[in-house]
Design an enzyme around this catalytic site. Structure first.
Site, PDB file in Angstrom:
ATOM      1  CB  SER A  50      43.876  30.261  41.223  1.00 52.61           C
ATOM      2  OG  SER A  50      42.738  30.843  40.649  1.00 52.61           O
ATOM      3  CG  ASP A  78      41.013  35.371  46.333  1.00 52.93           C
ATOM      4  OD1 ASP A  78      40.529  35.933  45.330  1.00 52.93           O
ATOM      5  OD2 ASP A  78      41.592  34.283  46.289  1.00 52.93           O
ATOM      6  CG  HIS A 107      43.087  35.155  43.032  1.00 52.27           C
ATOM      7  ND1 HIS A 107      42.465  34.110  43.673  1.00 52.27           N
ATOM      8  CD2 HIS A 107      43.360  34.709  41.783  1.00 52.27           C
ATOM      9  CE1 HIS A 107      42.363  33.094  42.845  1.00 52.27           C
ATOM     10  NE2 HIS A 107      42.907  33.420  41.691  1.00 52.27           N
TER      11      HIS A 107
HETATM   12  C1  LIG Z   1      39.607  36.688  34.308  1.00 51.45           C
HETATM   13  C2  LIG Z   1      40.180  37.833  35.070  1.00 51.45           C
HETATM   14  O1  LIG Z   1      39.940  38.984  34.768  1.00 51.45           O
HETATM   15  N1  LIG Z   1      40.917  37.491  36.113  1.00 51.45           N
HETATM   16  C3  LIG Z   1      41.585  38.460  36.949  1.00 51.45           C
HETATM   17  C4  LIG Z   1      40.949  38.509  38.317  1.00 51.45           C
HETATM   18  O2  LIG Z   1      41.703  39.285  39.204  1.00 51.45           O
HETATM   19  C5  LIG Z   1      43.020  38.837  39.404  1.00 51.45           C
HETATM   20  C6  LIG Z   1      43.641  39.660  40.486  1.00 51.45           C
HETATM   21  O3  LIG Z   1      43.382  41.014  40.324  1.00 51.45           O
HETATM   22  C7  LIG Z   1      43.769  38.930  38.085  1.00 51.45           C
HETATM   23  O4  LIG Z   1      45.088  38.462  38.248  1.00 51.45           O
HETATM   24  C8  LIG Z   1      43.045  38.061  37.062  1.00 51.45           C
HETATM   25  O5  LIG Z   1      43.655  38.202  35.815  1.00 51.45           O
END
Ligand SMILES: CC(=O)N[C@H]1CO[C@H](CO)[C@@H](O)[C@@H]1O
Ligand SMILES: *[C@@H]1O[C@H](CO)[C@@H](O)[C@H](O)[C@H]1NC(C)=O
Ligand SMILES: *[C@@H]1O[C@H](CO)[C@@H](O)[C@H](O)[C@H]1NC(C)=O
Length: 529
Positions: A193, A402, A442
């Site tokens: 990420s 993702d 992700h």
């Molecule tokens: C900023 C936020 O909400 N991020 C989330 C996006 O999705 C991933 C996977 O589901 C989360 O881990 C993050 O916290």
């Protein structure tokens, strides 16, 4: 006092393994480091050096509600060193080292951060130190997964873009060599990420610091990644808007896409092998006149129109391509990110310096402003000319399910590097390999064979049935760097709901996973073509 307690706890452990495995002066050197270590770099101040035996409860000193990735306890005997490093008159970074008693292969591993972080990746560090690496982490120059500290402090944005990492590498290497009284033999990086973006930044700008760089789901093309969330917010609207879909409705979109695309690869297994072949058709869910979601689980024409736009790329002014579409099949993860705070934080504190910038102010002009500003090259879109010259290896992976960062962005970057350097894949293969991973969300989780030994704490959640990381990203990278065996496939594993283990080898782009027939949960049933 603390040292004595820890010593007693570890003495019991030694008797069950090998008493000679732990050099006697390691503990003393560790606890004395804070007093005796005088780095040539005067910006470094050692705050803590303490020996921690396996089983010692771990505490996270970064007290911020968004910094929660903390392992409950130390899983191998290690020396913990925490340093405060000044990066400018108005900025500093906390660098931390987990230096194992049993240092394998004199290997150094730098970990990456996440989101707008702000949080030392202690879980990844514990994973690295468990594998015998001298493992480093840092808080990337500010505290918390938030951009608030960026407001009118460009030095902190600079740390976020690259400087905190660059500084942490040199500080970390120096402290490691000091403690072990010997040079590091091989140096690695692993992050996902934002950590993936940091890995690419290292590959683009300072590859000589590493022998191998593992880049997961990189948040590069960063400004447009942020803007794309604003674009998606504008498409779907607020809960009161006619375009909006609730979580159940998104689940229905997901199910319809799986029905449409799961079989393209020849097997209905809940995984779309090549998401780029999937062209969603939300019109499948359209209500007939008189029907409603409540009675018929169908969507209005307005909602269907909005969903369709989510599967088209984001274009800016004059039709310039800015960001890839939502990846089909990633809906259930994506719905949690469409309203992410990241975009508003980034625009308010890093781009405009205006805390009252609101979601409704977003437009293609916002994207244009962010691209023009591109603070400290945070977009991270240069090619890998320096990587090639340095002889460094880069292994990139991206989950095709993702929902936070579209995997299509990783294909786009790979092809950009290919064109920019004028190198076809056979030549890129010598230093840069990309692995799309079907069924990986992700950085972790998903419906496929998603555990690829990339540092997520899978085994913490499944202590009774830990999964092997053999054939995963870290073991393959070490083989590539140290034995010259370049990775052709990445082995992924996971458990199904019924407890059955799934195993699959994921192919290196541009070849792709191909179903040969048989039980889709067995790797023998798959090949690459
Ligand atoms: C900023 C936020 O909400 N991020 C989330 C996006 O999705 C991933 C996977 O589901 C989360 O881990 C993050 O916290
Ligand atoms: C770390 O250093 C900065 C200056 O660079 C200072 O403001 C801060 O108080 C220091 N933190 C600790 C815990 O010593
Ligand atoms: C769009 O086109 C106009 C007119 O040619 C030009 O002035 C402007 O710079 C372009 N904008 C972008 C973002 O390319």
């Amino acid at each position: 006092m603390k040292f004595v307690t820890i010593y007693a706890a570890s003495a019991a452990l030694i008797s069950s393994s090998s008493a000679t495995a732990i050099p006697n002066d390691f503990r003393a050197r560790c606890s004395g480091l804070a007093r005796e270590y005088r780095p040539a770099d005067r910006s470094v101040k050692v705050l803590v050096s303490e020996f921690m035996a396996k089983g010692t409860p771990f505490t996270n000193p970064d007290v911020h509600p968004t910094c929660s990735w903390t392992p409950p306890k130390v899983t191998v005997d290690l020396c913990r060193v925490r340093m405060n490093v000044t990066t400018s008159d108005t900025s500093n970074v906390y660098v931390e080292a987990f230096l194992p008693t049993e240092w394998k292969g004199k290997r150094f591993l730098m970990t990456g951060n996440g989101g707008l972080g702000g949080c030392t990746a202690y879980d990844s560090m514990m994973f690295g130190v468990e594998s015998g690496f001298a493992t480093l982490g840092h808080n990337n120059g500010h505290l918390g997964d938030t951009a608030v500290p960026f407001l009118n402090r460009p030095e902190i944005v600079k740390d976020y873009s690259y400087r905190a990492l660059l500084k942490a590498i040199s500080v970390g290497k120096d402290a490691t060599s000091y403690l072990y009284k010997t040079d590091i033999r091989k140096s690695y990086y692993m992050g996902c990420s934002t950590g993936g973006r940091q890995g690419l930044k290292a590959a683009q700008q300072f590859p000589q610091e590493f022998d191998g760089i593992i880049v997961g789901a990189p948040a590069n093309n960063f400004n447009n990644l942020m803007s794309n969330q604003g674009h998606q917010y504008k498409i779907m609207g607020k809960p009161s808007d006619p375009t909006y879909l609730n979580d159940d409705q998104w689940k229905a979109v997901h199910d319809s896409i799986m029905k449409h695309c799961d079989g393209i690869d020849g097997v209905l297994d809940g995984v779309i092998e090549d998401t780029m072949k999937c062209i969603p058709r939300p019109e499948d869910l359209l209500c007939r006149p008189g029907q409603t979601w409540a009675s018929d689980k169908c969507l209005t024409t307005t909602q269907v129109g909005a969903v369709r736009l989510m599967y088209e790329p984001f274009y800016g002014k004059n039709g310039t391509f800015l960001y890839n579409r939502l990846s089909p099949g990633s809906e259930t993860e994506a719905i949690r990110n469409i309203t992410s705070q990241y975009i508003w934080d980034w625009m308010r504190y890093a781009i405009y310096g205006n805390p009252s910038f609101s979601p409704d102010d977003f437009s293609v002009d916002t994207a244009d402003d962010a691209n023009r500003a591109d603070p400290f090259g945070v977009s991270t879109w240069e090619d890998l000319t320096k990587t090639k010259a340095a002889g460094t290896k880069v292994l990139q992976y991206h989950g095709l399910a993702d929902g936070a960062i579209s995997p299509e962005s990783s294909y786009r970057y790979y092809e950009h590097v290919s064109r920019s350097m004028g190198l076809p894949s056979v030549d890129l293969d010598k230093f840069y390999r990309y692995f799309p991973v079907p069924g990986l969300g992700h950085c972790g989780g998903g419906s496929g064979a998603w555990y690829i030994g990339n540092g997520m704490r899978f085994n913490d959640q499944n202590p009774d049935r830990p999964l092997s990381q053999e054939g995963g990203v870290l073991t393959r990278m070490v083989k590539w760097v140290e034995e010259g065996v370049a990775p052709e496939r990445l082995t992924g594993r996971s458990f199904k709901d019924n407890g059955k283990m799934v195993e699959k080898d994921h192919c290196k782009w541009p070849s792709q996973n191909f179903y040969k027939g048989g039980d889709p949960d067995l790797k023998e049933s798959w090949g690459c073509k």
